[in-house]
Design an enzyme around this catalytic site. Sequence first.
Site, mmCIF file in Angstrom:
data_model
loop_
_atom_site.group_PDB
_atom_site.id
_atom_site.type_symbol
_atom_site.label_atom_id
_atom_site.label_comp_id
_atom_site.label_asym_id
_atom_site.label_seq_id
_atom_site.Cartn_x
_atom_site.Cartn_y
_atom_site.Cartn_z
ATOM 1 N N GLU A 46 5.745 37.882 26.494
ATOM 2 C CA GLU A 46 6.147 36.899 27.498
ATOM 3 C C GLU A 46 5.277 37.053 28.745
ATOM 4 O OE1 GLU A 46 10.312 35.152 29.191
ATOM 5 O OE2 GLU A 46 10.055 37.323 29.326
ATOM 6 N N LYS A 51 24.056 41.289 43.133
ATOM 7 C CA LYS A 51 22.721 41.646 43.614
ATOM 8 C C LYS A 51 21.716 40.542 43.277
ATOM 9 C CE LYS A 51 19.080 43.780 42.010
ATOM 10 N NZ LYS A 51 17.986 43.208 42.829
#
Length: 491
Positions: free
Chosen positions: A385, A175
Amino acid sequence: MGNISKMYIDGQWKFSKTNATRDIINPADGKVIRVVTEGCVEDVKEAVAAAKRAFYKDGWMDTLAVERSRLLFAVADILESRSHEFTDLETLDNGKPLRESEFDVSDAVACLRYYAGLATKPHGITYEVPDNVQAMVVREPIGVCGMIIPWNFPLLMSIWKLAPALAAGNTVVFKPSELTPLSAIKLFEIFEEVGFEKGVVNLVLGSGPVVGNEIAINMDVDKVAFTGGTSTGRSIMKAATSNIKKISLELGGKSPNIVFADSDFETAVDYALYGIFCNQGQVCSAGSRLLLEESIYDKFMERLVERAKKIKVGKGTDVNVEMGPVISKEHMNKILGYIEIGKNEGAKLICGGNRILTDELKDGYFVQPTIFADTTPDMRIVKEEIFGPVLVVQKFIDEADAIHLANDSIYGLAGAVFTNDISKAHRVIRKLRAGITWINAYQPTYNEAPWGGYKQSGIGRELGTFGYEEYTELKQININLEVKPVGWFSD
């Protein structure tokens, strides 16, 4: 539906069973560049069933290593011959500058050839035991491997997983990111062209919550390999408990780049820029925390800002551009939101901080190279992050302080040290709790060396022989060389 790109399942190009579609957007101008079919749970189940059949019933698990090697070498040759096509596609799909896409394609070719060669090399050991027994350990393929890929390096991340998995003899259900599937579709056309057997390689397009989740929970998937955010990694870990499937997780980072006063000044400045603004800062290993020794702090910051303001931001198709757009409108707004958080937390914005809205760029997702000074360890922009072109700078007093600040993170993916004192460089690098490190450099890594991190930056390693071993099971074989009754029980 003739202009809609399809999935590749069991050797056939197919539309989703729901007939749903997704628009693929060019991040440089916000325009639709392709319409693709949007996979569903039933598509994943069909792909997994095909992969399981190909592995067990059709005999892929018994395919000779030399044949797997031949196929991967053939893929590498065709990819290399079409490198310009893939380069243009990566830039169109992802937004990164052409020179970065060109490097990614070249590196993907090299990675394919590395694992094509590794497939036929020795994999196993023999060992001495007390009895008259020939004892050995062999490596065997795991089985059906599900793979979930991010959008920041669409082609390269695909090859990092597909090449070792196929070299080791597994079948795959793959995927790509729903935002950047175009190079994966083109890659699977090459898989079909070189002659991979039906069901060995399967491509399912679609979203993470639907397609990715089914890959993670499916009872017939023997391993799931994921690269992406740490929160999604946690979800995959939980989902993988369905059948205790093996997992490889390459997750987030907030990596420190430590610069001592005795470093080569211009080299350190250059790598500080490269560490955070390469690929628009959308790199898990980005040097997003710059730690500067206090005696050079002011001088370094002045030069850093001077050069950051000169970075040429624009559409990746412009050969003179050095930094392109971020991946999507949603991600751009997330980055801009973090910039506002940083300002509200009291950090000093000394460079950038805004969306670029000049006429030629106003419809794209462009964010200025951004630098924050006067940050503290408790700030969210230092701890979390951001995954964009935002650098936070911290000041340290001495070696011990630098190590403490560097390791003050839930992540442990990467880190670097800049100094001309080689003994100090080794002392500090050995104290960094990170899996990928550099001395007097930042970012360059190699197919031959392991990629992965400590702490919440992931589980397992990619690349090198370590990455190959992640797609194998270890089997102990003991051969009795003296065939006679054991005599344990009375006759």
